[in-house]
Motif scaffolding. Structure first.
Motif, PDB file in Angstrom:
ATOM      1  N   ALA A   1     -31.143  -7.269  19.722  1.00 43.05           N
ATOM      2  CA  ALA A   1     -29.731  -7.647  19.741  1.00 43.05           C
ATOM      3  C   ALA A   1     -29.668  -9.111  20.151  1.00 43.05           C
ATOM      4  O   ALA A   1     -29.683  -9.448  21.335  1.00 43.05           O
ATOM      5  N   VAL A   2     -29.616  -9.994  19.155  1.00 48.01           N
ATOM      6  CA  VAL A   2     -29.629 -11.427  19.425  1.00 48.01           C
ATOM      7  C   VAL A   2     -28.385 -11.827  20.201  1.00 48.01           C
ATOM      8  O   VAL A   2     -28.445 -12.528  21.203  1.00 48.01           O
TER       9      VAL A   2
ATOM     10  N   ARG B   1     -27.765  -8.816  14.986  1.00 49.89           N
ATOM     11  CA  ARG B   1     -28.920  -7.995  15.276  1.00 49.89           C
ATOM     12  C   ARG B   1     -30.016  -8.278  14.262  1.00 49.89           C
ATOM     13  O   ARG B   1     -29.755  -8.467  13.070  1.00 49.89           O
ATOM     14  N   ALA B   2     -31.259  -8.262  14.730  1.00 48.00           N
ATOM     15  CA  ALA B   2     -32.417  -8.460  13.858  1.00 48.00           C
ATOM     16  C   ALA B   2     -33.385  -7.301  14.039  1.00 48.00           C
ATOM     17  O   ALA B   2     -33.676  -6.885  15.160  1.00 48.00           O
ATOM     18  N   ASP B   3     -33.868  -6.763  12.941  1.00 49.65           N
ATOM     19  CA  ASP B   3     -34.928  -5.760  12.932  1.00 49.65           C
ATOM     20  C   ASP B   3     -36.088  -6.344  12.149  1.00 49.65           C
ATOM     21  O   ASP B   3     -35.881  -6.927  11.079  1.00 49.65           O
ATOM     22  N   PHE B   4     -37.281  -6.223  12.665  1.00 51.17           N
ATOM     23  CA  PHE B   4     -38.392  -6.881  12.011  1.00 51.17           C
ATOM     24  C   PHE B   4     -39.668  -6.094  12.243  1.00 51.17           C
ATOM     25  O   PHE B   4     -39.801  -5.351  13.211  1.00 51.17           O
TER      26      PHE B   4
ATOM     27  N   GLN C   1     -22.772  -2.420  19.087  1.00 50.07           N
ATOM     28  CA  GLN C   1     -22.315  -3.748  18.685  1.00 50.07           C
ATOM     29  C   GLN C   1     -21.353  -4.383  19.678  1.00 50.07           C
ATOM     30  O   GLN C   1     -21.291  -5.590  19.794  1.00 50.07           O
ATOM     31  N   ASP C   2     -20.587  -3.570  20.418  1.00 54.96           N
ATOM     32  CA  ASP C   2     -19.609  -4.170  21.310  1.00 54.96           C
ATOM     33  C   ASP C   2     -20.079  -4.181  22.763  1.00 54.96           C
ATOM     34  O   ASP C   2     -19.304  -4.346  23.678  1.00 54.96           O
ATOM     35  N   ALA C   3     -21.385  -4.034  23.009  1.00 60.80           N
ATOM     36  CA  ALA C   3     -21.904  -4.063  24.370  1.00 60.80           C
ATOM     37  C   ALA C   3     -21.791  -5.466  24.942  1.00 60.80           C
ATOM     38  O   ALA C   3     -22.054  -6.454  24.263  1.00 60.80           O
ATOM     39  N   PRO C   4     -21.409  -5.604  26.203  1.00 56.62           N
ATOM     40  CA  PRO C   4     -21.367  -6.923  26.828  1.00 56.62           C
ATOM     41  C   PRO C   4     -22.746  -7.551  26.845  1.00 56.62           C
ATOM     42  O   PRO C   4     -23.760  -6.859  26.913  1.00 56.62           O
ATOM     43  N   ALA C   5     -22.788  -8.856  26.819  1.00 60.22           N
ATOM     44  CA  ALA C   5     -24.058  -9.562  26.686  1.00 60.22           C
ATOM     45  C   ALA C   5     -25.012  -9.251  27.816  1.00 60.22           C
ATOM     46  O   ALA C   5     -26.220  -9.320  27.665  1.00 60.22           O
ATOM     47  N   THR C   6     -24.501  -8.903  29.006  1.00 60.10           N
ATOM     48  CA  THR C   6     -25.374  -8.684  30.155  1.00 60.10           C
ATOM     49  C   THR C   6     -25.638  -7.209  30.419  1.00 60.10           C
ATOM     50  O   THR C   6     -26.361  -6.864  31.325  1.00 60.10           O
TER      51      THR C   6
ATOM     52  N   ASN D   1     -32.871  -3.394  27.384  1.00 58.48           N
ATOM     53  CA  ASN D   1     -33.024  -2.705  26.087  1.00 58.48           C
ATOM     54  C   ASN D   1     -32.431  -3.478  24.914  1.00 58.48           C
ATOM     55  O   ASN D   1     -32.195  -2.906  23.841  1.00 58.48           O
ATOM     56  N   ARG D   2     -32.222  -4.778  25.090  1.00 62.26           N
ATOM     57  CA  ARG D   2     -31.773  -5.567  23.947  1.00 62.26           C
ATOM     58  C   ARG D   2     -32.915  -5.786  22.951  1.00 62.26           C
ATOM     59  O   ARG D   2     -32.686  -6.042  21.780  1.00 62.26           O
TER      60      ARG D   2
END
Length: 769
Positions: A627-628, A633-636, A34-39, A575-576
């Protein structure tokens, strides 16, 4: 409320469809940091043992869904139905004697499986196969509650080479947490909720502690739990006009009474494990589990949405004072596993012993016509299994595994039927009890092996084989006019071989494509068959009213599946976005059905199992996690399954093109989780939704067995105060009042089946240390 429910359903279905119907949250293949940087690259790798060796789930070239410990905790999962119905390609049905798991549409008898054809999905708890642990008086396996569980692996497609018997459609493996020798840890939890409608208060207590007795050498881990859930059905037999008319006609008025809280349950369990690691390479783990289940009444509707009208059970069939019927299940499981690391491979030996039982009493009055019959099923199950396997860990291109498996089990069951009306009104059978005693035994042994070779960098070919042989015996004794008087012993033995082949190619470190051929099998068995005394009155060897031989009703042959599958695993955008897709076609030969002899007056109307021909199932499964943003986060996910007969079975009234029961063509899922900081406390809010399409409970597509076609939405929120977490949740937010399964009883009523629990609102407190 109906308009609100409809709006929620449309919103959920539209949301899922708009993102291409890919995987559910609970079937996620990675956890997002959850706390991973966006890049940065998102990485929280999940290791599984689906191929009997430790691998990242993205490196396993089969269709697999993983439910993590984090997912179980956040969603408050307790039972199999909490996660199985939300996985692409999977469905789960429940009734008063247990549950059935259906993967890729492979099923013909979704109810009372162990007594009939057996399950099409193998189930494991750790290294212990629990596939048959429900015994003859229940459905399949005992549903061990999800407390202190490391992960769950759901393997889609036949697993006959690695997991043996009953894995025609796949396998479900529940992996409990192991003792840790390096630290003290644990958690305690408590919860309260309230179910609407005819429901009431629900309670939960659980706790786990891990203690290193000798640092890095010996540890003990203990878990205990208690779940108490209210019923949500009401028995109105005292005012139901149809049942009251039958009560007067048969003289059974004393047994037509009203009850509330039907379907209430209690689950009490404990587990203790000891892990000894005398050297760096040698590990011994001993574990013992005990669980007791108590269900009051028969949790079904047959006279209204959540109403039923059933006669009481006979005085001789009353369990724990429950005149409306009851179902109890117990399991005691012991396992010892020894592992030795040879550096170039690992050797594992495991032994398990199971003692389980199921005791069920019920009224027969859900049938049509309404007869004041009562019956009790009392079953005992004992099982010993042992397995030894070696898994190589070579540094070159070649690796292999070999193993051997032995199993011995016995099932004893007594089925007793009693008439509740007057002797004068008894038009079904003369007065007195009617007994059916069933004793079954199985001895099985098998050997299996698998080898893989990396042909060029990234391209790996794998081949596997399993040889098995078995002996089965069934001894039956019947008495009373309902079954006739008989005493018979039938035995059979056979052997077979299954194969697996796989070709996989790693496009890059986070992407793979694969093609698979795999086989699954289910052991054939002798069976009680139809009694000659009531089903062959002219002694010509033919079941009265049919062309079926009496001898053919006493044996079902082994059936098997051939699976052809292509698929891909992928990780994109650092891997997002991770996920998988698989397309499959499965041919099923020797399909067995639970069917009935012709009804009176031409026949006896009793049921038996028969190999009816062949079937084919094909479809697509997709799942993904995105990881939006760092916080969202969305799982589908979703699947399409087309499962049909490919050969006529006219004696059963089934024909080529008829859809197999128990599984919807479509299912879909969407889960969203948003993490944020609330006054310095980590907090999340998540919504989980599943769509289960329409399906039927029998091959005939009977209107009285139509179920599914619903969206279920759950909301959960958690705020953490250090090591203390507080959850608020709502299950079945829109209060869907739908059938989750409808059986094959010929009720002649619009209302018959098992319905979703009404809206339930609750809170949980968890403390970890």
């Amino acid at each position: 409320m109906r308009q609100l429910t409809r709006s929620f359903r449309i919103m959920a279905i539209t949301s899922v469809a708009s993102i291409a119907l890919v995987s559910p949250a609970i079937a996620q293949e990675t956890n997002i940091t959850q706390d991973a940087p966006a890049t940065s690259e998102v990485s929280n790798e999940i290791i599984v043992t689906a191929t009997r060796r430790e691998q990242s789930v993205l490196d396993v070239p089969i269709s697999i869904a993983v439910v993590t410990a984090d997912e179980i905790s956040k969603r408050g999962m307790v039972s199999a139905e909490d996660y199985l119905r939300g996985i692409p390609g999977v469905n789960q049905t429940s009734d008063p004697v247990g549950s059935s798991i259906i993967i890729r549409g492979l099923e013909t008898s979704p109810s009372f499986q162990n007594f009939s054809s057996g399950t099409t999905v193998a189930t494991y708890f750790g290294e212990t196969p629990i596939t048959n642990s429900g015994g003859l008086a229940a459905n399949t396996n005992v549903d061990i509650k999800l407390v202190d569980i490391e992960r769950i692996e759901v393997l889609r497609g036949p697993q006959g080479t690695s997991f043996g018997d009953s894995s025609l459609g796949g396998a479900v493996r529940v992996i409990p947490a192991r003792p840790k020798t390096d630290k003290v840890e644990g958690h305690v939890g408590a919860g309260y909720s309230h179910t609407g409608g005819y429901g009431g208060d629900n309670y939960m207590l659980q706790g786990t502690v891990n203690v290193p007795v000798i640092a890095d050498v010996l540890a003990i881990r203990a878990t205990g739990y208690r779940f108490s859930d209210s019923g949500y059905y009401r028995d109105n037999a005292n005012v139901d006009p149809t049942l009251q008319q039958a009560a007067v006609f048969y003289g059974a008025e004393p047994y037509a009474n009203a009850y509330s809280n039907i379907g209430s349950s209690k689950f009490t369990g404990a587990r203790i494990s000891a892990l000894v690691q005398p050297t760096e390479n040698l590990t011994l783990q001993l574990s013992y589990l005990s669980q007791k289940t108590e269900l009051n009444g028969n949790a079904l509707a047959n006279s209204g949405t959540y109403d039923q009208a059933l006669f009481d059970v006979a005085p001789q069939h009353v369990i724990r004072g429950q005149k409306s019927g009851a179902s109890d299940m117990d399991i005691d499981l012991f396992n010892a596993t020894l592992e030795y690391d040879l550096d170039w491979g690992s050797l594992l030996a495991t032994y398990s012993h199971i003692d389980s039982s199921a005791l069920n009493s019920s009224s027969y009055s859900q049938s049509n016509p309404i007869w004041p019959f009562s019956y009790i099923q009392d079953g005992k199950h004992k099982e010993d299994t042992g397995e030894i396997r070696f898994v190589s860990d070579l540094s070159g291109r070649f690796n292999f595994l070999v193993g051997a498996f032995v199993q011995k089990l016995t099932d004893d069951a007594i089925f007793n039927y009693r008439w509740l009306g007057t002797d004068v009104a008894n038009a079904v059978t003369p007065p007195g009890p009617n007994d059916f005693l069933d004793n079954r035994s199985l001895k099985q042994k098998s050997a299996y092996g698998e080898a893989s070779y990396e042909i060029i960098d990234g391209l790996t070919a794998t081949g596997g084989i399993r040889y098995y042989e078995y002996e089965r015996t069934v001894a039956t004794q019947t008495s009373g006019a309902f079954f006739g008087d008989s005493n018979e012993v039938i035995a059979s033995k056979s052997s077979g071989t299954t194969f697996r082949g796989n070709l996989s190619y790693k496009l890059n470190p986070t992407a793979m494509v694969y093609a698979t051929f795999s086989q699954g099998f289910r052991l054939g068995k002798p069976q009680p068959g139809l009694p000659a005394g009531v089903c062959d009155l002219n002694n010509d060897g033919i079941v009265d009213g049919s062309s079926v031989t009496l001898a053919s009703t006493k044996l079902t042959r082994s059936d098997e599946t051939n699976n052809y599958e292509i698929g891909s695993k992928f990780g994109l955008f650092q891997n997002r976005l991770t996920g998988s897709v698989a397309a499959f076609l499965m041919d099923w030969d020797g399909v067995p059905f639970r069917t009935s002899a012709p009804q009176a007056p031409t026949g006896c109307g009793l049921t038996y199992n028969a190999n009816a021909g062949s079937a084919r199932t094909k479809g697509v499964e997709l799942q993904a996690s995105l990881a939006v943003t760092d916080s969202l986060r969305a799982d589908f996910g979703g699947s399409y399954i087309d499962a049909k007969l490919t050969e006529d079975a006219p004696e059963l009234g089934a024909f080529s093109g008829d859809r197999l029961p128990g599984s919807p063509k479509f299912n879909a899922n969407l889960s969203l989780q948003y993490d944020f900081d609330a006054a310095g406390h980590p907090t999340f809010i998540r919504v989980d939704s599943i769509y289960v399409g329409e399906f039927y409970g029998d091959i005939y597509q009977s209107p009285a067995t139509k179920a599914g076609d619903y969206v279920k939405i759950d909301l959960t929120s958690r705020i953490k105060f250090g090591q203390l977490g507080v959850d608020l949740y709502v299950q079945n937010l829109t209060n869907e009042d739908v059938y989750t399964f409808r059986g094959t009883s010929d009720t002649g009523r619009d209302f018959f089946g098992y319905r979703m629990r009404p809206r339930t609102i609750g809170a949980r407190i968890n403390y970890s240390f």
